[in-house]
Design a protein around this motif. Structure first.
Motif, mmCIF file in Angstrom:
data_model
loop_
_atom_site.group_PDB
_atom_site.id
_atom_site.type_symbol
_atom_site.label_atom_id
_atom_site.label_comp_id
_atom_site.label_asym_id
_atom_site.label_seq_id
_atom_site.Cartn_x
_atom_site.Cartn_y
_atom_site.Cartn_z
ATOM 1 N N ARG A 1 41.571 -4.069 -2.913
ATOM 2 C CA ARG A 1 40.113 -3.917 -2.826
ATOM 3 C C ARG A 1 39.668 -3.713 -1.377
ATOM 4 O O ARG A 1 38.744 -2.944 -1.114
ATOM 5 N N ALA A 2 40.324 -4.377 -0.428
ATOM 6 C CA ALA A 2 40.002 -4.165 0.992
ATOM 7 C C ALA A 2 40.312 -2.728 1.388
ATOM 8 O O ALA A 2 39.546 -2.100 2.130
ATOM 9 N N ASN A 3 41.410 -2.197 0.876
ATOM 10 C CA ASN A 3 41.753 -0.811 1.154
ATOM 11 C C ASN A 3 40.741 0.134 0.514
ATOM 12 O O ASN A 3 40.366 1.150 1.111
ATOM 13 N N ALA A 4 40.281 -0.184 -0.694
ATOM 14 C CA ALA A 4 39.259 0.642 -1.340
ATOM 15 C C ALA A 4 37.942 0.570 -0.561
ATOM 16 O O ALA A 4 37.235 1.575 -0.433
ATOM 17 N N ALA A 5 37.622 -0.595 -0.028
ATOM 18 C CA ALA A 5 36.416 -0.733 0.799
ATOM 19 C C ALA A 5 36.549 0.106 2.061
ATOM 20 O O ALA A 5 35.561 0.668 2.557
ATOM 21 N N GLN A 6 37.771 0.214 2.585
ATOM 22 C CA GLN A 6 38.012 1.081 3.741
ATOM 23 C C GLN A 6 37.671 2.524 3.390
ATOM 24 O O GLN A 6 36.947 3.202 4.126
ATOM 25 N N ALA A 7 38.177 2.995 2.262
ATOM 26 C CA ALA A 7 37.913 4.379 1.846
ATOM 27 C C ALA A 7 36.419 4.605 1.655
ATOM 28 O O ALA A 7 35.875 5.621 2.099
ATOM 29 N N ASN A 8 35.743 3.658 1.016
ATOM 30 C CA ASN A 8 34.313 3.816 0.794
ATOM 31 C C ASN A 8 33.548 3.788 2.115
ATOM 32 O O ASN A 8 32.550 4.492 2.267
ATOM 33 N N SER A 9 34.003 2.994 3.060
ATOM 34 C CA SER A 9 33.332 2.937 4.366
ATOM 35 C C SER A 9 33.440 4.281 5.088
ATOM 36 O O SER A 9 32.485 4.722 5.727
ATOM 37 N N PHE A 10 34.603 4.922 4.964
ATOM 38 C CA PHE A 10 34.748 6.265 5.529
ATOM 39 C C PHE A 10 33.826 7.253 4.821
ATOM 40 O O PHE A 10 33.227 8.123 5.449
ATOM 41 N N GLU A 11 33.712 7.128 3.497
ATOM 42 C CA GLU A 11 32.876 8.042 2.721
ATOM 43 C C GLU A 11 31.397 7.901 3.064
ATOM 44 O O GLU A 11 30.664 8.888 3.087
ATOM 45 N N ALA A 12 30.949 6.683 3.331
ATOM 46 C CA ALA A 12 29.535 6.430 3.614
ATOM 47 C C ALA A 12 29.160 6.794 5.050
ATOM 48 O O ALA A 12 27.982 7.000 5.352
ATOM 49 N N LEU A 13 30.130 6.867 5.929
ATOM 50 C CA LEU A 13 29.868 7.056 7.355
ATOM 51 C C LEU A 13 29.137 8.356 7.715
ATOM 52 O O LEU A 13 28.145 8.302 8.460
ATOM 53 N N PRO A 14 29.530 9.524 7.222
ATOM 54 C CA PRO A 14 28.842 10.754 7.655
ATOM 55 C C PRO A 14 27.353 10.765 7.330
ATOM 56 O O PRO A 14 26.542 11.227 8.152
ATOM 57 N N PHE A 15 26.984 10.277 6.158
ATOM 58 C CA PHE A 15 25.567 10.258 5.782
ATOM 59 C C PHE A 15 24.779 9.352 6.714
ATOM 60 O O PHE A 15 23.685 9.710 7.179
ATOM 61 N N PHE A 16 25.333 8.184 7.028
ATOM 62 C CA PHE A 16 24.639 7.263 7.924
ATOM 63 C C PHE A 16 24.516 7.863 9.327
ATOM 64 O O PHE A 16 23.438 7.839 9.927
ATOM 65 N N MET A 17 25.599 8.424 9.833
ATOM 66 C CA MET A 17 25.552 9.038 11.164
ATOM 67 C C MET A 17 24.516 10.160 11.198
ATOM 68 O O MET A 17 23.713 10.241 12.130
ATOM 69 N N GLY A 18 24.546 11.001 10.182
ATOM 70 C CA GLY A 18 23.591 12.107 10.119
ATOM 71 C C GLY A 18 22.155 11.614 10.050
ATOM 72 O O GLY A 18 21.273 12.159 10.736
ATOM 73 N N ALA A 19 21.910 10.598 9.248
ATOM 74 C CA ALA A 19 20.548 10.078 9.104
ATOM 75 C C ALA A 19 20.032 9.532 10.426
ATOM 76 O O ALA A 19 18.886 9.797 10.816
ATOM 77 N N VAL A 20 20.881 8.789 11.134
ATOM 78 C CA VAL A 20 20.455 8.217 12.421
ATOM 79 C C VAL A 20 20.197 9.318 13.443
ATOM 80 O O VAL A 20 19.184 9.300 14.156
ATOM 81 N N ILE A 21 21.071 10.288 13.507
ATOM 82 C CA ILE A 21 20.895 11.386 14.461
ATOM 83 C C ILE A 21 19.635 12.184 14.141
ATOM 84 O O ILE A 21 18.839 12.502 15.038
ATOM 85 N N ILE A 22 19.428 12.504 12.865
ATOM 86 C CA ILE A 22 18.226 13.248 12.459
ATOM 87 C C ILE A 22 16.972 12.452 12.795
ATOM 88 O O ILE A 22 16.004 13.002 13.340
ATOM 89 N N ALA A 23 16.988 11.158 12.503
ATOM 90 C CA ALA A 23 15.817 10.320 12.793
ATOM 91 C C ALA A 23 15.519 10.312 14.293
ATOM 92 O O ALA A 23 14.352 10.390 14.704
ATOM 93 N N HIS A 24 16.563 10.230 15.116
ATOM 94 C CA HIS A 24 16.348 10.280 16.565
ATOM 95 C C HIS A 24 15.761 11.631 16.981
ATOM 96 O O HIS A 24 14.840 11.689 17.785
ATOM 97 N N GLN A 25 16.305 12.698 16.446
ATOM 98 C CA GLN A 25 15.827 14.031 16.814
ATOM 99 C C GLN A 25 14.371 14.241 16.405
ATOM 100 O O GLN A 25 13.637 14.960 17.082
ATOM 101 N N LEU A 26 13.969 13.635 15.302
ATOM 102 C CA LEU A 26 12.593 13.777 14.837
ATOM 103 C C LEU A 26 11.620 12.853 15.570
ATOM 104 O O LEU A 26 10.426 12.881 15.306
#
Length: 134
Positions: free
Chosen positions: A59-84
């Motif tokens: 389950r910890a390994n699955a949480a690792q995979a999910n954390s990688f999957e969630a990362l691009p959306f979060f990074m993009g949202a923060v960058i877009i919010a800063h740019q706006l």
């Protein structure tokens, strides 16, 4: 607010980028001192070793995979919010809350509390969406 030249939201991106490594470390916790032939961590073939794990390590390994999957959306949202030019305090609070929810998600995943984990995942997703609209 800025810390060492970065906003809290950007610090949250750094933390989010490190969360998969925290999960990987958790999955491998306590196995480094054990010999490979006795089920200890196999650094020669780490993915195969992780694939053989069960229970909380899997389950910890699955949480690792999910954390990688969630990362691009979060990074993009923060960058877009800063740019706006978003209201910084609100962005910082939402980014901090996202990290808290992701930490809770990881703990719930490892503890095998599936329903609570799914709720934490959903809340983190909603916070991430909110970041785009602040």
């Amino acid at each position: 607010m800025k810390i060492a030249g970065l906003t809290v939201a950007y610090w949250a991106v750094i933390v989010a980028a490190l969360l998969p490594m925290v999960c990987a470390g958790l999955a491998k916790w306590g196995t480094f001192a054990k010999p490979r032939r006795e089920g200890g961590y196999d650094n020669h073939n780490p993915r195969a070793w992780l694939a053989k794990q069960n229970d909380w390590r899997a389950r910890a390994n699955a949480a690792q995979a999910n954390s990688f999957e969630a990362l691009p959306f979060f990074m993009g949202a923060v960058i877009i919010a800063h740019q706006l030019g978003t209201y910084q305090t609100r962005l910082d609070l939402l980014a901090f809350f996202y990290i808290v929810l992701r930490l809770v998600y990881i703990m719930l995943y490892v503890a095998d509390l599936a329903t609570a984990r799914s709720i934490a995942w959903t809340l983190a997703l909603l916070v991430n969406i909110a970041i785009l609209f602040v």
